[in-house]
Design a protein around this motif. Structure first.
Motif, PDB file in Angstrom:
ATOM      1  N   THR A  50      -5.157   2.078   9.858  1.00  0.00           N
ATOM      2  CA  THR A  50      -5.542   1.108  10.653  1.00  0.00           C
ATOM      3  C   THR A  50      -6.657   0.296   9.685  1.00  0.00           C
ATOM      4  O   THR A  50      -6.894  -0.948  10.142  1.00  0.00           O
ATOM      5  CB  THR A  50      -6.656   2.101  11.584  1.00  0.00           C
ATOM      6  OG1 THR A  50      -5.486   2.688  12.584  1.00  0.00           O
ATOM      7  CG2 THR A  50      -7.182   1.160  12.421  1.00  0.00           C
ATOM      8  N   SER A  51      -7.251   1.093   8.909  1.00  0.00           N
ATOM      9  CA  SER A  51      -8.224   0.385   7.813  1.00  0.00           C
ATOM     10  C   SER A  51      -7.781  -0.610   7.224  1.00  0.00           C
ATOM     11  O   SER A  51      -8.462  -1.495   6.563  1.00  0.00           O
ATOM     12  CB  SER A  51      -9.068   1.236   7.133  1.00  0.00           C
ATOM     13  OG  SER A  51      -8.118   1.799   6.010  1.00  0.00           O
ATOM     14  N   LEU A  52      -6.441  -0.938   6.926  1.00  0.00           N
ATOM     15  CA  LEU A  52      -5.817  -1.880   5.943  1.00  0.00           C
ATOM     16  C   LEU A  52      -5.337  -3.037   6.886  1.00  0.00           C
ATOM     17  O   LEU A  52      -4.892  -4.052   6.212  1.00  0.00           O
ATOM     18  CB  LEU A  52      -4.635  -1.377   5.446  1.00  0.00           C
ATOM     19  CG  LEU A  52      -4.737  -0.175   4.320  1.00  0.00           C
ATOM     20  CD1 LEU A  52      -3.283   0.241   3.921  1.00  0.00           C
ATOM     21  CD2 LEU A  52      -5.239  -0.646   2.957  1.00  0.00           C
ATOM     22  N   ARG A  53      -5.570  -3.127   8.327  1.00  0.00           N
ATOM     23  CA  ARG A  53      -5.269  -4.109   9.095  1.00  0.00           C
ATOM     24  C   ARG A  53      -5.937  -5.527   8.525  1.00  0.00           C
ATOM     25  O   ARG A  53      -7.266  -5.458   8.452  1.00  0.00           O
ATOM     26  CB  ARG A  53      -5.270  -3.925  10.515  1.00  0.00           C
ATOM     27  CG  ARG A  53      -4.216  -2.733  10.853  1.00  0.00           C
ATOM     28  CD  ARG A  53      -4.253  -2.705  12.379  1.00  0.00           C
ATOM     29  NE  ARG A  53      -3.470  -3.735  13.025  1.00  0.00           N
ATOM     30  CZ  ARG A  53      -3.456  -3.635  14.289  1.00  0.00           C
ATOM     31  NH1 ARG A  53      -3.978  -3.092  15.159  1.00  0.00           N
ATOM     32  NH2 ARG A  53      -2.452  -4.557  14.886  1.00  0.00           N
ATOM     33  N   LYS A  96      -2.932   7.256  10.127  1.00  0.00           N
ATOM     34  CA  LYS A  96      -3.273   6.305  11.203  1.00  0.00           C
ATOM     35  C   LYS A  96      -4.588   5.717  10.514  1.00  0.00           C
ATOM     36  O   LYS A  96      -4.772   4.402  10.694  1.00  0.00           O
ATOM     37  CB  LYS A  96      -3.209   6.918  12.457  1.00  0.00           C
ATOM     38  CG  LYS A  96      -3.607   5.819  13.551  1.00  0.00           C
ATOM     39  CD  LYS A  96      -3.464   6.252  14.964  1.00  0.00           C
ATOM     40  CE  LYS A  96      -3.755   5.118  15.964  1.00  0.00           C
ATOM     41  NZ  LYS A  96      -3.463   5.800  17.290  1.00  0.00           N
ATOM     42  N   GLU A  97      -5.523   6.644  10.390  1.00  0.00           N
ATOM     43  CA  GLU A  97      -6.870   6.259   9.718  1.00  0.00           C
ATOM     44  C   GLU A  97      -6.815   5.320   8.667  1.00  0.00           C
ATOM     45  O   GLU A  97      -7.410   4.078   8.713  1.00  0.00           O
ATOM     46  CB  GLU A  97      -7.460   7.598   9.482  1.00  0.00           C
ATOM     47  CG  GLU A  97      -8.953   7.372   8.899  1.00  0.00           C
ATOM     48  CD  GLU A  97      -9.727   8.602   8.403  1.00  0.00           C
ATOM     49  OE1 GLU A  97     -10.770   8.516   7.562  1.00  0.00           O
ATOM     50  OE2 GLU A  97      -9.188   9.614   8.703  1.00  0.00           O
ATOM     51  N   ILE A  98      -5.766   5.715   7.589  1.00  0.00           N
ATOM     52  CA  ILE A  98      -5.615   4.833   6.492  1.00  0.00           C
ATOM     53  C   ILE A  98      -5.037   3.332   6.828  1.00  0.00           C
ATOM     54  O   ILE A  98      -5.537   2.326   6.456  1.00  0.00           O
ATOM     55  CB  ILE A  98      -5.060   5.391   5.357  1.00  0.00           C
ATOM     56  CG1 ILE A  98      -5.560   6.724   4.762  1.00  0.00           C
ATOM     57  CG2 ILE A  98      -4.558   4.314   4.181  1.00  0.00           C
ATOM     58  CD1 ILE A  98      -4.973   7.462   4.003  1.00  0.00           C
ATOM     59  N   SER A 127      -6.163  -6.834   5.465  1.00  0.00           N
ATOM     60  CA  SER A 127      -6.324  -6.611   4.141  1.00  0.00           C
ATOM     61  C   SER A 127      -5.281  -7.420   3.236  1.00  0.00           C
ATOM     62  O   SER A 127      -5.488  -7.842   2.171  1.00  0.00           O
ATOM     63  CB  SER A 127      -6.089  -5.274   3.560  1.00  0.00           C
ATOM     64  OG  SER A 127      -4.657  -4.852   3.687  1.00  0.00           O
ATOM     65  N   TYR A 160       0.882  -1.051  -0.054  1.00  0.00           N
ATOM     66  CA  TYR A 160      -0.083   0.004   0.005  1.00  0.00           C
ATOM     67  C   TYR A 160       1.002   1.279  -0.027  1.00  0.00           C
ATOM     68  O   TYR A 160       1.899   1.154   0.651  1.00  0.00           O
ATOM     69  CB  TYR A 160      -0.998   0.066   1.384  1.00  0.00           C
ATOM     70  CG  TYR A 160      -2.051   1.186   1.069  1.00  0.00           C
ATOM     71  CD1 TYR A 160      -3.219   1.043   0.303  1.00  0.00           C
ATOM     72  CD2 TYR A 160      -1.614   2.525   1.549  1.00  0.00           C
ATOM     73  CE1 TYR A 160      -4.003   2.228   0.366  1.00  0.00           C
ATOM     74  CE2 TYR A 160      -2.735   3.491   1.472  1.00  0.00           C
ATOM     75  CZ  TYR A 160      -3.646   3.108   0.851  1.00  0.00           C
ATOM     76  OH  TYR A 160      -4.591   4.345   0.631  1.00  0.00           O
ATOM     77  N   ARG A 181      -4.470  11.434   9.608  1.00  0.00           N
ATOM     78  CA  ARG A 181      -4.862  10.710   8.285  1.00  0.00           C
ATOM     79  C   ARG A 181      -4.253   9.312   8.061  1.00  0.00           C
ATOM     80  O   ARG A 181      -4.654   8.490   7.777  1.00  0.00           O
ATOM     81  CB  ARG A 181      -4.670  11.534   7.107  1.00  0.00           C
ATOM     82  CG  ARG A 181      -5.160  11.124   5.641  1.00  0.00           C
ATOM     83  CD  ARG A 181      -6.679  10.523   5.992  1.00  0.00           C
ATOM     84  NE  ARG A 181      -7.110  10.069   4.520  1.00  0.00           N
ATOM     85  CZ  ARG A 181      -8.057   9.428   4.280  1.00  0.00           C
ATOM     86  NH1 ARG A 181      -8.693   8.954   5.439  1.00  0.00           N
ATOM     87  NH2 ARG A 181      -8.548   8.784   3.152  1.00  0.00           N
TER      88      ARG A 181
END
Length: 336
Positions: free
Chosen positions: A61-64, A57-59, A66, A24, A55
């Motif tokens: 965290t959402s990828l964990r 961290k937000e991205i 994936s 990513y 921002r």
């Protein structure tokens, strides 16, 4: 997402491993003081809002969970004398630190850095990279006339510095920007010289210039049919331990992709949701690649952004995280 890990199958002795890195890309800023005529990435300095840690961290965290392993930190280049250069560098460092804390393996490619900057980033990166592009100075009068950091001697210095610091490194050639076949030879020979001295180059990317909708000047695309020839030349010139990488999203014809593999390419680079450098060319899905490959000959395999022979160069902290990922490479589904 472009990750669809399938259950691993035993590697047949007749199969040849073909690797890729589930990745990513985070872009701290698209601002760049270079103005390469073929670029589809940059925006003018002052024209971009830099990514905040919040921002990032937000991205991430959402990828964990994936399937992403590599965190590619890719940035436009901030001038060495820019008043916000230190802020820019600290943002890059902090995003790498954040990625590590969330279980990813950072790989940074942000343009020329000082020796001190590279040494500091080594503490939060398992590998780094910088495209050499071409060593011919003639491009400084054409596509690089407004790109001060594309001076060949400066790019070469970066590769040398990475060697002195024992940083596993990726570099490569950009093809079709006005160079000649002799320039290919000269650039590959320079990479080979540096590798023989330091032994830190993991892979060399052969990247064909592909026309995009955001580039400043029209230009022409690299003739894809020539790519297998360049792969064969690279395999002839580069030391055997250096892997040759081709980006499958920039090789639109399956037959040419297969010819590149026959000529010696063994890696497909980072595969993720978006190619930030070539946004008009989406990354190939790994399931799509498996349809192209003859399963009796090729075995598509995930890899880490650091090759195993370089693990001993890592700090204990980074090595623990890398070893953890290596232990999971054979798992049907990645999770972090």
């Amino acid at each position: 997402m472009s990750f669809s890990p399938s259950p691993p199958l035993p590697l047949s002795p007749s199969q040849i491993p073909l690797t890729y890195s589930p990745a990513y890309t985070l872009v701290p800023t698209y601002e760049c003081f270079n103005r390469c005529s073929y670029c589809n990435f940059r925006v003018e300095p002052g024209g971009d809002e830099w990514m905040s840690l919040e921002r990032g961290k937000e991205i991430l965290t959402s990828l964990r969970g994936s399937g992403a392993i590599e965190l590619l930190i890719l940035s436009g280049e901030v001038h060495p004398n820019h008043p916000r250069r230190k802020t820019w560098f600290e943002r890059i460092y902090d995003l790498c630190e954040l990625g590590l804390s969330l279980g990813f393996l950072p790989h940074t490619n942000v343009g020329p850095l000082t020796l001190e900057e590279m040494a500091r980033l080594k503490t939060v990166n398992v590998s780094m990279g910088l495209m050499l592009e071409q060593v011919t100075p003639t491009l400084l009068d054409t596509v690089h006339r407004n790109a001060p950091s594309k001076r060949p001697e400066l790019r070469i210095q970066q590769l040398e510095q990475a060697g002195t610091l024992k940083i596993p490194f990726t570099t490569g050639l950009l093809l079709g920007i006005g160079e000649t076949p002799q320039d290919w030879r000269d650039t590959l020979a320079e990479i080979a010289r540096i590798q023989r001295r330091w032994g830190h180059i993991q892979e060399v990317i052969l990247q064909p210039h592909s026309i995009g909708t955001q580039q400043a000047e029209a230009g022409t695309a690299f003739e894809a049919a020539q790519l297998p020839q360049v792969v064969a030349l690279a395999r002839e010139i580069l030391p055997d331990e250096v892997t040759i990488q081709i980006p499958p999203n920039l090789v639109q014809t399956p037959e040419i992709l297969l010819d590149c593999l026959e000529a010696g390419a063994r890696d497909l680079g980072g595969i993720g949701p978006r190619d930030e450098v070539n946004p008009d060319y989406p990354h190939s899905h790994d399931r799509t690649l498996r349809k192209i490959l003859d399963p009796a000959k090729w075995r598509l395999q995930r890899r880490l952004p650091i090759y195993p022979q370089f693990d001993e160069w890592l700090s204990p902290r980074l090595r623990v995280q890398v070893e953890r990922w290596r232990s999971h490479l054979a798992d049907p589904i990645f999770s972090i």
